[in-house]
Scaffold this motif. Structure first.
Motif, mmCIF file in Angstrom:
data_model
loop_
_atom_site.group_PDB
_atom_site.id
_atom_site.type_symbol
_atom_site.label_atom_id
_atom_site.label_comp_id
_atom_site.label_asym_id
_atom_site.label_seq_id
_atom_site.Cartn_x
_atom_site.Cartn_y
_atom_site.Cartn_z
ATOM 1 N N GLN A 86 -2.959 9.690 0.916
ATOM 2 C CA GLN A 86 -4.134 8.897 0.559
ATOM 3 C C GLN A 86 -4.955 8.531 1.797
ATOM 4 O O GLN A 86 -4.410 8.323 2.890
ATOM 5 C CB GLN A 86 -3.713 7.613 -0.179
ATOM 6 C CG GLN A 86 -3.271 7.833 -1.610
ATOM 7 C CD GLN A 86 -1.885 8.425 -1.727
ATOM 8 O OE1 GLN A 86 -1.091 8.344 -0.790
ATOM 9 N NE2 GLN A 86 -1.592 9.033 -2.864
ATOM 10 N N SER A 87 -6.247 8.420 1.581
ATOM 11 C CA SER A 87 -7.133 8.021 2.670
ATOM 12 C C SER A 87 -7.014 6.521 2.914
ATOM 13 O O SER A 87 -6.487 5.778 2.078
ATOM 14 C CB SER A 87 -8.580 8.360 2.320
ATOM 15 O OG SER A 87 -9.040 7.526 1.265
ATOM 16 N N ALA A 88 -7.520 6.087 4.062
ATOM 17 C CA ALA A 88 -7.499 4.663 4.389
ATOM 18 C C ALA A 88 -8.273 3.857 3.344
ATOM 19 O O ALA A 88 -7.853 2.769 2.936
ATOM 20 C CB ALA A 88 -8.098 4.448 5.779
ATOM 21 N N GLU A 139 5.200 -5.548 15.750
ATOM 22 C CA GLU A 139 6.360 -4.662 15.678
ATOM 23 C C GLU A 139 6.501 -4.095 14.272
ATOM 24 O O GLU A 139 6.769 -2.905 14.095
ATOM 25 C CB GLU A 139 7.622 -5.435 16.075
ATOM 26 C CG GLU A 139 8.865 -4.571 16.249
ATOM 27 C CD GLU A 139 9.562 -4.273 14.926
ATOM 28 O OE1 GLU A 139 10.191 -3.194 14.805
ATOM 29 O OE2 GLU A 139 9.470 -5.103 13.985
ATOM 30 N N TRP A 140 6.285 -4.957 13.269
ATOM 31 C CA TRP A 140 6.399 -4.477 11.887
ATOM 32 C C TRP A 140 5.245 -3.541 11.550
ATOM 33 O O TRP A 140 5.446 -2.501 10.896
ATOM 34 C CB TRP A 140 6.402 -5.664 10.927
ATOM 35 C CG TRP A 140 6.543 -5.210 9.500
ATOM 36 C CD1 TRP A 140 7.705 -4.958 8.834
ATOM 37 C CD2 TRP A 140 5.476 -4.900 8.594
ATOM 38 N NE1 TRP A 140 7.436 -4.515 7.562
ATOM 39 C CE2 TRP A 140 6.073 -4.471 7.379
ATOM 40 C CE3 TRP A 140 4.086 -4.952 8.674
ATOM 41 C CZ2 TRP A 140 5.321 -4.089 6.266
ATOM 42 C CZ3 TRP A 140 3.329 -4.575 7.570
ATOM 43 C CH2 TRP A 140 3.944 -4.151 6.379
ATOM 44 N N ALA A 141 4.039 -3.872 11.985
ATOM 45 C CA ALA A 141 2.865 -3.075 11.647
ATOM 46 C C ALA A 141 2.970 -1.657 12.187
ATOM 47 O O ALA A 141 2.500 -0.697 11.557
ATOM 48 C CB ALA A 141 1.608 -3.755 12.178
ATOM 49 N N ARG A 142 3.619 -1.508 13.351
ATOM 50 C CA ARG A 142 3.805 -0.168 13.903
ATOM 51 C C ARG A 142 4.619 0.692 12.936
ATOM 52 O O ARG A 142 4.252 1.833 12.632
ATOM 53 C CB ARG A 142 4.501 -0.266 15.263
ATOM 54 C CG ARG A 142 4.840 1.082 15.884
ATOM 55 C CD ARG A 142 5.686 0.920 17.143
ATOM 56 N NE ARG A 142 6.912 0.159 16.890
ATOM 57 C CZ ARG A 142 7.992 0.662 16.288
ATOM 58 N NH1 ARG A 142 8.007 1.932 15.892
ATOM 59 N NH2 ARG A 142 9.060 -0.092 16.108
ATOM 60 N N ARG A 143 5.700 0.128 12.422
ATOM 61 C CA ARG A 143 6.530 0.862 11.474
ATOM 62 C C ARG A 143 5.784 1.122 10.163
ATOM 63 O O ARG A 143 5.933 2.185 9.550
ATOM 64 C CB ARG A 143 7.808 0.061 11.201
ATOM 65 C CG ARG A 143 8.697 -0.073 12.425
ATOM 66 C CD ARG A 143 9.675 -1.244 12.286
ATOM 67 N NE ARG A 143 10.450 -1.157 11.048
ATOM 68 C CZ ARG A 143 10.989 -2.207 10.437
ATOM 69 N NH1 ARG A 143 10.821 -3.431 10.939
ATOM 70 N NH2 ARG A 143 11.683 -2.038 9.325
ATOM 71 N N THR A 158 2.974 4.703 6.225
ATOM 72 C CA THR A 158 1.809 5.063 5.413
ATOM 73 C C THR A 158 1.224 6.408 5.834
ATOM 74 O O THR A 158 0.593 7.096 5.016
ATOM 75 C CB THR A 158 0.722 3.975 5.501
ATOM 76 O OG1 THR A 158 0.336 3.770 6.865
ATOM 77 C CG2 THR A 158 1.219 2.660 4.915
ATOM 78 N N ALA A 159 1.464 6.805 7.077
ATOM 79 C CA ALA A 159 0.958 8.103 7.543
ATOM 80 C C ALA A 159 1.651 9.267 6.842
ATOM 81 O O ALA A 159 1.152 10.405 6.885
ATOM 82 C CB ALA A 159 1.137 8.226 9.051
ATOM 83 N N GLY A 195 0.774 -1.232 0.000
ATOM 84 C CA GLY A 195 0.000 0.000 0.000
ATOM 85 C C GLY A 195 0.802 1.276 0.000
ATOM 86 O O GLY A 195 0.324 2.310 0.493
ATOM 87 N N LEU A 196 2.016 1.243 -0.552
ATOM 88 C CA LEU A 196 2.814 2.457 -0.636
ATOM 89 C C LEU A 196 2.667 3.062 -2.022
ATOM 90 O O LEU A 196 2.908 2.392 -3.034
ATOM 91 C CB LEU A 196 4.289 2.150 -0.342
ATOM 92 C CG LEU A 196 4.584 1.560 1.044
ATOM 93 C CD1 LEU A 196 6.080 1.352 1.208
ATOM 94 C CD2 LEU A 196 4.033 2.447 2.147
ATOM 95 N N PHE A 197 2.310 4.337 -2.056
ATOM 96 C CA PHE A 197 2.090 5.026 -3.327
ATOM 97 C C PHE A 197 3.346 5.739 -3.823
ATOM 98 O O PHE A 197 3.441 6.092 -4.987
ATOM 99 C CB PHE A 197 0.955 6.039 -3.187
ATOM 100 C CG PHE A 197 -0.395 5.411 -3.017
ATOM 101 C CD1 PHE A 197 -1.248 5.257 -4.104
ATOM 102 C CD2 PHE A 197 -0.822 4.961 -1.771
ATOM 103 C CE1 PHE A 197 -2.497 4.685 -3.963
ATOM 104 C CE2 PHE A 197 -2.079 4.376 -1.615
ATOM 105 C CZ PHE A 197 -2.913 4.235 -2.710
ATOM 106 N N THR A 198 4.279 5.967 -2.922
ATOM 107 C CA THR A 198 5.519 6.660 -3.276
ATOM 108 C C THR A 198 6.697 5.806 -2.833
ATOM 109 O O THR A 198 6.546 4.821 -2.096
ATOM 110 C CB THR A 198 5.609 8.038 -2.601
ATOM 111 O OG1 THR A 198 5.583 7.869 -1.167
ATOM 112 C CG2 THR A 198 4.455 8.930 -3.032
#
Length: 491
Positions: free
Chosen positions: A415-417, A401-405, A410-411, A344-347
């Motif tokens: 883009q919206s969720a 741990e990975w999801a936090r990063r 993504t923040a 989900g990375l756009f850049t």
């Protein structure tokens, strides 16, 4: 009603050394079990007529349609690294070529249609199980957006073939942009037939790379084109967890399509060293080895083309090495771009590749399901409280741990969720042709003449990115007693 194929054959107009003229061997009692009606229409064929008994006879090889010029193509190949100077279509006959509705030339080939001069003591037939496997997986690959041969029809022959035991015989009608392989060039290279190599290269350029017709160095450009397509193709394989299983040079398509679905498989739990093929005892064609093997195969193609590059051997080799040198970057760019989309990375930012690799490493360590981890990660992109991705890990803390990063990364994007989730779900399938599902389909067909499970699986896989609540169970990985640890070649 008469079955009409608007054949416009070009390969059979090449010199006789390129093929053997041979008709399919008639079978006893052909019965159509599946016709790909949308593909038939795309090819300019009448599906209603193909579904008649007359159509079944053609699709089984019992009757040769008007305008066909049936041939078995000659080729050589490296099989598990060992060179065989003559292979060829040992159980397939190319009926001819048609121009589809998009103006693209397509081969129509019968696979399992009887012996040819290239059969090497084989019976030239196919069992029902491998025919169903190729139909399922090739059409699933098409739905996933991956370049591939297609399956037009599957027919049972009314005869048995003898493998370890007697099995129902079948014929697959395969459609391809062409069946020209790296091994096709090798067939002429080993015979030092430079004129034939040039004739074949010219045919390939005209058919698959027409934009190169005016190139200053067309044969250099041809190698570059094949390198680019193969690099992109293998990247696409890895992004959906696909393992070809038998990446011999005779199974490496010049057009850049996936071809020859023998002991192929999709991974369940992520494992870079995963092998399913019963004949790949040393893991040569393991999941993570596929890019390296693709480059190895392309190097064999380059060797064939050297006489067309230059009379100066050193210069020809240097030119080929320069062209082959583009493979790694082309593959890496396609693969990394695909992985960014999957998470989900756009850049693109510094650290993204490491972030994604850390996820893959955690998935491998925790035996996380490849397909579901990425699909459920899309759910988490839309709803941070969703924990189905976390549930794929034996140690959920490794995901936390990975999801936090990941959320921090993504923040940084606007883009919206909902936008992120939609983009991720568009590239992360929920349905793949899992091995245990394919085996269940084959057993129902072979043992009970029951094709309802086959029809349902094909229907589900035609929409791999869509949530299909009525068929949600098809997304589930196998239970321990359902795991398929080996897949087998169809010969």
């Amino acid at each position: 009603m008469t079955v009409h194929f608007p054949f416009q054959n070009s390969y059979s107009a090449l010199p006789d050394s390129f093929f053997a003229r041979v008709a399919p061997t008639p079978v006893a009692a052909p019965r159509l079990i599946k016709l790909n009606r949308p593909l038939a229409v795309q090819l300019g064929l009448d599906p209603d007529v193909l579904e008649t008994p007359e159509g079944a006879e053609i699709l089984a090889g019992k009757t040769v349609p008007a305008g066909a010029d049936p041939i078995a193509m000659a080729y050589a190949g490296h099989q598990f690294g060992q060179f065989v100077p003559q292979l060829g279509d040992g159980r397939a006959v190319l009926l001819g070529e048609v121009i589809d509705k998009d103006g693209i030339r397509r081969d129509i080939q019968l696979k399992g249609s009887g012996p040819t001069p290239f059969s090497r003591r084989g019976d030239g037939r196919a069992a029902l199980g491998p025919v169903l496997r190729e139909y399922i997986v090739s059409e699933a690959m098409f739905a996933l957006g991956i370049p591939t041969t297609r399956s037009l029809a599957a027919v049972v022959t009314g005869e048995h073939v003898i493998r370890e035991t007697a099995l129902p015989g079948a014929v697959l009608t395969r459609v391809a942009s062409s069946h020209i392989r790296v091994g096709t060039f090798q067939f002429f290279a080993v015979r030092r037939d430079t004129d034939a190599i040039r004739r074949l290269a010219d045919h390939v350029i005209a058919r698959h790379y027409p934009e190169l017709l005016g190139a200053e160095r067309p044969y250099h450009a041809l190698l570059g084109g094949v390198v680019a397509r193969q690099a992109d193709l293998v990247a696409r394989w890895l992004l959906v967890g696909f393992i070809h299983g038998v990446m011999n040079t005779d199974n490496s398509s010049i057009s850049g399509e996936t071809i020859d679905y023998g002991p192929c498989a999709f991974m369940d739990a992520y494992n870079p060293a995963q092998v399913f093929s019963s004949i790949d005892e040393m893991g040569r064609y393991a999941y993570a080895n596929q890019p390296r093997i693709a480059l190895w195969n392309l190097t064999r193609l380059a060797e064939c083309l050297l006489p067309l590059f230059s009379d100066d051997q050193e210069k020809a080799v240097a030119d080929a090495q320069d062209i082959l040198g583009a493979f790694s970057e082309t593959f890496s760019d396609a693969y990394q771009a695909g992985l960014r989309k999957k998470v989900g990375l756009f850049t693109e930012r510094d650290g993204d590749d490491a972030l994604i690799q850390d996820l893959l490493d955690a998935m491998a360590k925790n035996q996380a399901d490849f397909t579901l981890t990425f699909r459920k990660l899309g759910d988490a992109a839309g709803d941070p409280a969703a924990d189905d991705a976390r549930a794929q890990f034996m140690d959920p803390a490794a995901f936390d741990e990975w999801a936090r990063r990941w959320h921090e990364r993504t923040a940084l994007e606007p883009q919206s969720a909902a936008e992120r989730q939609a983009a991720m779900h568009a590239v992360n399938p929920i349905f793949i042709p899992r091995n245990h599902r394919i085996e269940a389909v084959i057993q129902a067909a072979v043992n009970d003449d029951n094709y309802a499970p086959f029809e349902e699986l094909v229907k589900v896989l035609a929409k791999p990115f869509d949530d299909q609540p009525d068929y949600a169970a098809y997304a589930d990985p196998p239970l321990p007693d359902q795991r398929v640890l080996q897949t087998f070649c169809g010969t």
